[in-house]
Scaffold this motif. Sequence first.
Motif, PDB file in Angstrom:
ATOM      1  N   ALA B  49       0.857  -1.194   0.000  1.00 27.96           N
ATOM      2  CA  ALA B  49       0.000   0.000   0.000  1.00 27.96           C
ATOM      3  C   ALA B  49       0.886   1.233   0.000  1.00 27.96           C
ATOM      4  O   ALA B  49       1.999   1.218   0.516  1.00 27.96           O
ATOM      5  CB  ALA B  49      -0.906  -0.003   1.227  1.00 27.96           C
ATOM      6  N   ALA B  99      -3.989   0.279  -2.437  1.00 33.71           N
ATOM      7  CA  ALA B  99      -3.268  -0.978  -2.208  1.00 33.71           C
ATOM      8  C   ALA B  99      -3.226  -1.767  -3.516  1.00 33.71           C
ATOM      9  O   ALA B  99      -4.152  -1.692  -4.328  1.00 33.71           O
ATOM     10  CB  ALA B  99      -3.951  -1.793  -1.113  1.00 33.71           C
ATOM     11  N   ALA B 192      -0.983  -6.033   3.755  1.00 33.66           N
ATOM     12  CA  ALA B 192      -0.224  -5.257   2.769  1.00 33.66           C
ATOM     13  C   ALA B 192       0.851  -4.425   3.472  1.00 33.66           C
ATOM     14  O   ALA B 192       0.583  -3.748   4.463  1.00 33.66           O
ATOM     15  CB  ALA B 192      -1.167  -4.352   1.991  1.00 33.66           C
TER      16      ALA B 192
END
Lengths: 202, 197
Positions: B49, B99, B192
Amino acid sequence: MLILRLLRSFRLYALLFIVLLSGCGGSHEFTATVLEPPNTAPDFSLVNQHGETFQLSEQQGSVVLLFFGFTSCPDICPGELAQLAAVRRELGSDAEQVQVAFVTLDPERDTPERLGWYVGNFDPTFYGLYGSPEELEPVLQDYGVTSIKRELEGSQLGYTIDHSAFLYAIDKAGNWRLLFPYGSNIDDIVADVRYLTRENVQ
Amino acid sequence: LIHDRLKPDVDERIMHMRRITLAFILGLALAACGTAGTSTPITVQEPWARPAALMDMDDESMSGEGEMDEGEMDEGEMSEAGEGMGGMMGHGNGVNSAAYMVIANSSSAPDFVISATTDVAETVELHTVEMNDGVMQMRQVEQIEVPANGQVELKPGGFHVMLLGVQQNLNPGDTVSLTLTLQNAGDIQVEATVREP
């Protein structure tokens, strides 16, 4: 043995490469689209995040990299700004002669403060430039920037701005010299911009 | 007469075939249950992200004389307004991030990412970017197809999971927990890593 031989031939190639490069002397093969003949970049006056007037014609002596976008943009604009921050890091001391300016295409939601926050997340030397729609309109026209407000029904974003995503390079003499398409390679941008920073300006 | 004589035999054969088919289908169904119970055909690779920083009105860059009517706000009010910009303003005026990841599908049927959620943002939407004649056009999409025995790449300038109204600073090295909902595979947890592209 093979490695040694490879190393030796690599050294030879490296030497050859350097000789060829020095032979090039002043000329440089630009990767970007070159505007020829170079013309004085259309002048404009906008306000930066510090509330100061940014007059393009007063930036002579610096290479100015212009990018147009909006701060609600989560994909293209941060990508470009992160790339420009990387370009400045790669340039090392040559970066001192490079001024990156991010011009808003969304005067409705953006403010000088918000632009300052946005660009400052990438590089503290970046300028975020703001102007009213009336002030921005001729700038967009001069630089051939497409900018269309598009409502996004059902999205919390409310609306997006469809926009062209070129990077404009203005040389130290104030001439609009280069146009980089979106997605240009960082190393290519670094090489072209480095060349512009090392040019002698009469 | 011949027909009558043959008939029971044929019937039996049909019955036998039916039994085999039934067993086969049962077996298939069981096998499917087995995989569904332990693993999903969906895998997510290299999720990341973009960093995000909430607006801090005490920041040096905010101290200039901008368009804001500073005279009408004292510093305390300014700070409050700044914190409010974390996401309460709505209509895209908050702090946004995105993301990206590669989603692979080992199933012989396509699947679709139909929504996503996270605790770090007010809203999560699925978007894509298309370039037409050099113009970048970002659009919300209802779903992102993960092709059968294939994969889809969510990447800058293309499909992305948009985080709107980010509520906290996302610094490089941080982890953003996302839940992707797929039409067939159901919920998939994704961690992420926050990093520069």
